[in-house]
Design an enzyme around this catalytic site. Structure first.
Site, mmCIF file in Angstrom:
data_model
loop_
_atom_site.group_PDB
_atom_site.id
_atom_site.type_symbol
_atom_site.label_atom_id
_atom_site.label_comp_id
_atom_site.label_asym_id
_atom_site.label_seq_id
_atom_site.Cartn_x
_atom_site.Cartn_y
_atom_site.Cartn_z
ATOM 1 N N TRP A 180 7.460 16.293 -44.558
ATOM 2 C CA TRP A 180 8.253 15.395 -44.115
ATOM 3 C C TRP A 180 8.944 14.683 -45.254
ATOM 4 O O TRP A 180 10.058 14.466 -45.311
ATOM 5 C CB TRP A 180 7.941 14.684 -42.669
ATOM 6 C CG TRP A 180 8.084 15.940 -41.653
ATOM 7 C CD1 TRP A 180 6.998 16.096 -40.779
ATOM 8 C CD2 TRP A 180 9.157 16.532 -41.127
ATOM 9 N NE1 TRP A 180 7.416 17.064 -39.917
ATOM 10 C CE2 TRP A 180 8.763 17.287 -40.056
ATOM 11 C CE3 TRP A 180 10.682 16.525 -41.318
ATOM 12 C CZ2 TRP A 180 9.793 18.136 -39.256
ATOM 13 C CZ3 TRP A 180 11.491 17.281 -40.799
ATOM 14 C CH2 TRP A 180 10.974 18.189 -39.763
ATOM 15 N N ASP A 218 9.069 6.671 -41.770
ATOM 16 C CA ASP A 218 9.288 7.824 -40.812
ATOM 17 C C ASP A 218 8.103 7.854 -39.977
ATOM 18 O O ASP A 218 7.221 8.337 -40.302
ATOM 19 C CB ASP A 218 9.589 9.059 -41.695
ATOM 20 C CG ASP A 218 9.768 10.244 -40.613
ATOM 21 O OD1 ASP A 218 9.976 9.923 -39.225
ATOM 22 O OD2 ASP A 218 10.069 11.425 -41.015
ATOM 23 N N LYS A 248 7.932 13.333 -29.912
ATOM 24 C CA LYS A 248 6.313 13.600 -30.172
ATOM 25 C C LYS A 248 5.645 12.693 -29.416
ATOM 26 O O LYS A 248 4.789 13.450 -28.564
ATOM 27 C CB LYS A 248 6.192 13.054 -31.583
ATOM 28 C CG LYS A 248 7.381 13.827 -32.529
ATOM 29 C CD LYS A 248 7.207 15.056 -32.917
ATOM 30 C CE LYS A 248 8.250 16.068 -33.377
ATOM 31 N NZ LYS A 248 8.565 15.455 -34.812
#
Ligand SMILES: *Cc1c(COP(=O)(O)O)cnc(C)c1O
Length: 363
Positions: free
Chosen positions: A103, A170, A194
């Site tokens: 990511w 993030d 999530k």
């Protein structure tokens, strides 16, 4: 009574707390006597106004968000933020990125379209977050992914940066699973799907002094200053997702575990769940997790069967045993168990029991 639901280990969109799903079902056709579903309400009406205000207040309380941070309810997801953050914060200058997995690597690539990006450190295949970072004093910000969902690597503590360069995290896949040390964070973002609610809602926490520097090409709907000035109502926010997230915040506030309540209870439960699963993996020569214990994720646990020829059998038997979505990310292979806030301890106990049983039968 309905049968118990299977345990769902999806990396996202992921399992939600069952009491929240039940409440959503109950309120689906008529929210609090309004005669409307939340999906049918004007975002500017007083009913939705109370839903948004309560969601923000509860979220601020849970994460102890300081008053000089704005909480924005946006859309666009984590990948959207990979562009939205540099458009708002980079001023077209320098951005340093610490790569700890897929990511953060992706974030660096997208930021390159808007700024001069340098990789300050890279985990490579070491499985350990690097300690030496080549940071530039005049960078606009430093980006890290505080929990790498695909690789299973998590910062157990956020770095203390010198030179006052703001840190952007993030936090998509561990938001609300543990406290955030705001002294070290200028901006945090995360998609809801999530740990927090349905896909479609993106949360942004931004320190006020970072507002007001967006590039002229930044779309107004993604300009943090504009969104903040309009209380996340510059355009229609993802109203239903915000409503479900608000119920999840209520659920977290009321959760009790090991003599704790709220976020502290959730965090301790997450610590215990992860410890149980990693101990089972480490204690077996049949399975393996390749991340260094110093930075293993509490949320996402990638693991491999040493005999990869058994992968399909493993997944089929797991599904039959009521353990869903354990297949690893396609870029990594193997298995991955995502054990977000909504996963009860019993779910991890069931998985560990299955791991042992499968090993006995196939080992
Ligand atoms: C899931 C995830 C994303 C991507 O989110 P989208 O909503 O699909 O854009 C970004 N970063 C991390 C760490 C994630 O886990």
């Amino acid at each position: 009574m309905t049968a118990p639901r299977p345990f769902n280990f999806s990396a996202g969109p992921a399992a939600l707390p069952e009491p929240v799903l039940r409440q959503v079902a109950e309120e689906m056709l008529d929210w609090h006597g309004s005669g409307m579903s939340v999906m049918e309400m004007s975002h500017r009406g007083k009913e939705f106004g109370t839903i948004l205000a309560a969601a923000e207040a509860d979220l601020r309380e849970l994460l102890a968000v300081p008053p000089n941070y704005r909480v924005l309810f946006m859309q666009g997801g984590g990948l959207g933020e990979n562009a939205i953050v540099p458009m708002n914060l980079s001023r077209g200058g320098k951005v340093d990125v610490v790569v700890t997995g897929s990511w953060s690597r992706k974030s660096a690539g997208e930021a390159r379209r808007y700024a001069d990006v340098q990789i300050a450190a890279d985990i490579g295949k070491t499985g350990v977050i690097p300690r030496e970072w080549a940071l530039r004093d005049d960078a606009a910000y430093v980006h890290v992914c505080s929990n790498e969902t695909i690789d299973g690597v998590e910062f157990q503590e956020l770095p203390e940066l010198t030179h006052g360069v703001p840190l952007v995290i993030d936090a998509s896949s561990h938001l609300l699973s543990r406290p955030i040390d705001w002294r070290r964070v200028g901006l945090a973002f995360g998609g809801a799907q999530k740990n927090i609610g349905p896909a479609g809602l993106t949360l942004v926490f931004v320190r006020e002094d970072l507002l007001g520097h967006a590039l002229s090409i930044c779309p107004s709907a993604f300009n943090y200053e504009t969104v903040a000035a309009n209380q996340s109502m510059f355009n229609t926010p993802p109203t239903f997702a915000i409503y479900v997230a608000g119920l999840v915040f209520q659920w977290v506030k009321g959760l009790e575990y090991a003599g704790r309540r709220g976020l502290a209870a959730v965090e301790q439960r997450n610590i215990d769940k992860a410890a149980l699963l990693y101990a089972a993996l480490d204690g077996s020569s049949f399975y393996e997790n390749r991340v260094d214990p110093s930075c293993r994720s509490r949320m996402n646990v990638p693991f491999f069967l040493k005999n990869e020829a058994l992968n399909d059998t493993f997944l089929a038997e797991a599904r039959a045993a009521g353990l869903l979505q354990l297949k690893g990310h396609k870029s990594v292979g193997g298995m991955r168990a995502s054990i977000y806030n909504a996963m009860p301890l019993e779910g991890v106990q069931a998985l560990v029991g299955f791991l042992k049983d499968f090993e006995v039968r196939h080992g």
